[in-house]
Write a protein that holds these residues in place. Structure first.
Motif, mmCIF file in Angstrom:
data_model
loop_
_atom_site.group_PDB
_atom_site.id
_atom_site.type_symbol
_atom_site.label_atom_id
_atom_site.label_comp_id
_atom_site.label_asym_id
_atom_site.label_seq_id
_atom_site.Cartn_x
_atom_site.Cartn_y
_atom_site.Cartn_z
ATOM 1 N N LEU A 136 67.803 -9.818 21.327
ATOM 2 C CA LEU A 136 68.058 -8.873 20.236
ATOM 3 C C LEU A 136 66.761 -8.221 19.767
ATOM 4 C CD1 LEU A 136 70.656 -11.030 18.291
ATOM 5 C CD2 LEU A 136 71.102 -8.756 19.253
ATOM 6 N N MET A 137 65.685 -8.982 19.712
ATOM 7 C CA MET A 137 64.387 -8.411 19.323
ATOM 8 C C MET A 137 63.937 -7.367 20.335
ATOM 9 S SD MET A 137 62.441 -11.825 17.858
ATOM 10 C CE MET A 137 60.939 -10.944 17.431
ATOM 11 N N ASP A 138 64.121 -7.649 21.618
ATOM 12 C CA ASP A 138 63.782 -6.671 22.654
ATOM 13 C C ASP A 138 64.632 -5.408 22.501
ATOM 14 O OD1 ASP A 138 62.000 -8.514 23.683
ATOM 15 O OD2 ASP A 138 63.340 -9.190 25.293
ATOM 16 N N LEU A 139 65.907 -5.605 22.184
ATOM 17 C CA LEU A 139 66.847 -4.495 22.094
ATOM 18 C C LEU A 139 66.452 -3.503 21.001
ATOM 19 C CD1 LEU A 139 69.558 -3.488 23.318
ATOM 20 C CD2 LEU A 139 70.719 -4.757 21.495
ATOM 21 N N VAL A 140 65.954 -4.003 19.881
ATOM 22 C CA VAL A 140 65.624 -3.120 18.750
ATOM 23 C C VAL A 140 64.141 -2.796 18.664
ATOM 24 C CG1 VAL A 140 67.596 -3.965 17.434
ATOM 25 C CG2 VAL A 140 65.356 -5.039 17.102
ATOM 26 N N GLY A 141 63.341 -3.318 19.580
ATOM 27 C CA GLY A 141 61.928 -2.956 19.605
ATOM 28 C C GLY A 141 61.043 -3.746 18.662
ATOM 29 N N VAL A 142 61.382 -5.005 18.396
ATOM 30 C CA VAL A 142 60.520 -5.889 17.603
ATOM 31 C C VAL A 142 59.789 -6.814 18.571
ATOM 32 C CG1 VAL A 142 60.408 -7.698 15.837
ATOM 33 C CG2 VAL A 142 62.047 -5.817 15.601
ATOM 34 N N ALA A 147 58.326 -13.195 15.991
ATOM 35 C CA ALA A 147 59.452 -14.084 15.707
ATOM 36 C C ALA A 147 59.157 -15.061 14.580
ATOM 37 C CB ALA A 147 59.862 -14.847 16.973
ATOM 38 N N GLY A 148 57.917 -15.557 14.506
ATOM 39 C CA GLY A 148 57.555 -16.540 13.482
ATOM 40 C C GLY A 148 57.048 -15.931 12.193
ATOM 41 N N MET A 149 56.988 -14.601 12.121
ATOM 42 C CA MET A 149 56.495 -13.937 10.915
ATOM 43 C C MET A 149 57.609 -13.856 9.860
ATOM 44 S SD MET A 149 54.243 -10.915 12.745
ATOM 45 C CE MET A 149 53.614 -10.232 11.215
ATOM 46 N N TYR A 150 57.179 -13.563 8.627
ATOM 47 C CA TYR A 150 58.128 -13.433 7.522
ATOM 48 C C TYR A 150 58.270 -11.959 7.151
ATOM 49 C CZ TYR A 150 58.115 -18.473 7.115
ATOM 50 O OH TYR A 150 58.271 -19.807 7.379
ATOM 51 N N PRO A 151 59.399 -11.577 6.517
ATOM 52 C CA PRO A 151 59.648 -10.153 6.238
ATOM 53 C C PRO A 151 58.497 -9.431 5.560
ATOM 54 C CG PRO A 151 61.636 -11.405 5.823
ATOM 55 C CD PRO A 151 60.570 -12.408 6.157
ATOM 56 N N HIS A 152 57.832 -10.077 4.607
ATOM 57 C CA HIS A 152 56.763 -9.391 3.881
ATOM 58 C C HIS A 152 55.546 -9.100 4.762
ATOM 59 C CE1 HIS A 152 55.245 -13.566 3.559
ATOM 60 N NE2 HIS A 152 54.054 -13.001 3.452
ATOM 61 N N GLU A 153 55.476 -9.721 5.927
ATOM 62 C CA GLU A 153 54.366 -9.480 6.845
ATOM 63 C C GLU A 153 54.637 -8.308 7.784
ATOM 64 O OE1 GLU A 153 52.298 -13.528 7.911
ATOM 65 O OE2 GLU A 153 54.480 -13.805 8.098
ATOM 66 N N LEU A 154 55.834 -7.734 7.716
ATOM 67 C CA LEU A 154 56.217 -6.632 8.592
ATOM 68 C C LEU A 154 56.205 -5.315 7.829
ATOM 69 C CD1 LEU A 154 59.363 -8.207 10.314
ATOM 70 C CD2 LEU A 154 57.003 -8.264 11.136
ATOM 71 N N SER A 155 56.060 -4.204 8.559
ATOM 72 C CA SER A 155 56.236 -2.889 7.956
ATOM 73 C C SER A 155 57.711 -2.692 7.634
ATOM 74 C CB SER A 155 55.770 -1.804 8.919
ATOM 75 O OG SER A 155 56.640 -1.736 10.047
ATOM 76 N N TRP A 156 58.003 -1.679 6.788
ATOM 77 C CA TRP A 156 59.395 -1.428 6.423
ATOM 78 C C TRP A 156 60.216 -1.032 7.648
ATOM 79 C CZ3 TRP A 156 61.905 -0.168 1.356
ATOM 80 C CH2 TRP A 156 61.321 -0.892 0.316
ATOM 81 N N GLY A 157 59.596 -0.277 8.546
ATOM 82 C CA GLY A 157 60.307 0.103 9.756
ATOM 83 C C GLY A 157 60.668 -1.101 10.611
ATOM 84 N N GLN A 158 59.731 -2.049 10.743
ATOM 85 C CA GLN A 158 60.013 -3.262 11.511
ATOM 86 C C GLN A 158 61.036 -4.137 10.789
ATOM 87 O OE1 GLN A 158 59.277 -3.903 14.446
ATOM 88 N NE2 GLN A 158 57.376 -2.901 15.030
ATOM 89 N N GLN A 159 60.974 -4.181 9.464
ATOM 90 C CA GLN A 159 61.981 -4.928 8.711
ATOM 91 C C GLN A 159 63.383 -4.374 8.979
ATOM 92 O OE1 GLN A 159 60.905 -4.754 4.567
ATOM 93 N NE2 GLN A 159 58.925 -5.753 4.886
ATOM 94 N N GLN A 160 63.486 -3.037 9.009
ATOM 95 C CA GLN A 160 64.804 -2.453 9.258
ATOM 96 C C GLN A 160 65.274 -2.742 10.676
ATOM 97 O OE1 GLN A 160 67.471 -2.000 7.842
ATOM 98 N NE2 GLN A 160 67.217 -0.071 6.726
ATOM 99 N N ARG A 161 64.368 -2.798 11.624
ATOM 100 C CA ARG A 161 64.740 -3.166 12.997
ATOM 101 C C ARG A 161 65.285 -4.601 13.055
ATOM 102 N NH1 ARG A 161 62.572 0.259 17.171
ATOM 103 N NH2 ARG A 161 61.366 1.961 16.266
ATOM 104 N N VAL A 162 64.683 -5.479 12.257
ATOM 105 C CA VAL A 162 65.192 -6.858 12.190
ATOM 106 C C VAL A 162 66.600 -6.858 11.594
ATOM 107 C CG1 VAL A 162 64.858 -9.140 11.156
ATOM 108 C CG2 VAL A 162 62.890 -7.862 12.028
ATOM 109 N N GLY A 163 66.808 -6.031 10.555
ATOM 110 C CA GLY A 163 68.141 -5.916 9.966
ATOM 111 C C GLY A 163 69.167 -5.401 10.964
ATOM 112 N N ILE A 164 68.746 -4.467 11.806
ATOM 113 C CA ILE A 164 69.649 -3.943 12.838
ATOM 114 C C ILE A 164 69.950 -5.023 13.876
ATOM 115 C CG2 ILE A 164 69.845 -2.262 14.707
ATOM 116 C CD1 ILE A 164 68.119 -0.366 12.964
#
Length: 319
Positions: A136-142, A147-164
């Motif tokens: 799933l991470m490969d599919l959305v480009g994360v 994988a071991g990072m927390y949401p606050h360590e990601l950009s908003w764009g990467q956070q939205q990719r995780v949500g997708i």
């Protein structure tokens, strides 16, 4: 298969009690969505877009009306059947940071749907679960190293990719996108929109896409529905609606988008404020802001009907 109706909503209403008054957040809305297509829903804040989507997803109960999903009358199913079918419907929220669990890693956020639905998936082994998460991470480009990072360590764009990725975990047929790019920079918006389009083509996904940005809706949608104060006022395929908007409210929305010209920027703001849904106008709900309103508009609510082939509007101008 392209003509298969995946969602058919009939006369959906959602009313809330506010003291002794009734707030008609959604009032008699009907629409249908074909498999593999996107219905864009536009309108000002308070028009009922998100409430309608939440009723369709059964996140909040409807006051009246029905939703047929994949041929099943969703509201009439037993609790167990509804729960199983509900897995086929997911949502991507507006604020990616608030939609993710802040105390959980990226991989744990994506794994949550499998854990919640463990009765359906059985006991996935750690290796198999990790493989699904990585896919799933490969599919959305994360990147997998996130994988071991927390949401606050990601950009908003990467956070939205995780949500997708989390929304895709259970292989849904329908995804509601509730203003998924409104909080992102323009360049990131384009990346997320293109990702959604690619995923739709790969997986035959159907989208209900809610937004107030008309350019975004035009880019991603197959058909567009315009809502105002809880009512559906216009509906058509995207090209037809943007080429020839019929309802005065739709035209006002399009004219209010700033235009850049050689003489400088131009802006035609919409006059007046949206009335309170606790006390909507008696006739057409847009009559208090419409330059073409007549006495009939102020007294008689217009019927929602086909004003041109495949083009529907609720306006006395097109009786």
């Amino acid at each position: 298969m392209a003509d298969e109706i995946i969602v058919r909503a009939e006369n959906i209403s959602k009313h809330f009690k506010v003291g002794r008054q009734t707030l008609r957040a959604v009032d008699g809305v009907s629409f249908q969505l074909k498999k593999g297509t996107t219905l864009g829903i536009v309108g000002e804040s308070g028009s009922g877009k998100s409430t309608l989507a939440r009723v369709v997803l059964d996140l909040i109960p409807a006051t009246s009306g029905s939703v047929e999903f994949m041929g099943e009358n969703f509201f009439q199913l037993s609790k167990e059947k509804r729960r199983l079918l509900r897995r086929e419907m997911q949502i991507i929220f507006q604020n990616p940071f608030l939609s993710l669990f802040p105390h959980m890693s990226v991989s744990a956020n994506i794994a949550e749907p499998f854990i919640v639905n463990k009765k359906s998936f059985g006991s996935l082994g750690r290796a198999e679960l990790n493989e699904r998460i990585s896919g799933l991470m490969d599919l959305v480009g994360v990147p997998r190293e996130h994988a071991g990072m927390y949401p606050h360590e990601l950009s908003w764009g990467q956070q939205q990719r995780v949500g997708i990725a989390r929304a895709l975990a259970l292989n849904p047929k329908l995804i509601v996108c509730d203003e998924p790019v409104s909080s992102l920079d323009v360049s990131i918006q384009a990346q997320i929109l293109n990702l959604l389009l690619d995923l739709q083509q790969q997986k035959e996904l159907s989208y209900i896409f809610i937004a107030h940005n008309l350019a975004v809706v035009e880019y991603i949608s197959t058909h567009v529905a315009v809502m105002y104060l809880g009512k559906l006022v216009e509906y058509a395929d995207t090209r037809e609606l943007y080429r020839s908007p019929l309802h005065p409210y739709t035209r006002a929305l399009m004219e209010s988008v700033p235009q850049v010209s050689e003489n400088g920027g131009e802006f035609h703001g919409m006059e007046g404020e949206i009335p309170s849904p606790l006390n909507p106008p008696k006739g057409c709900r847009f009559c208090t802001r419409c330059a073409q309103a007549s006495d009939r508009c102020r007294e008689e609510e217009p019927a929602y009907h086909e004003a041109a082939p495949g083009h529907y509007a609720a306006c006395h101008l097109y009786d």
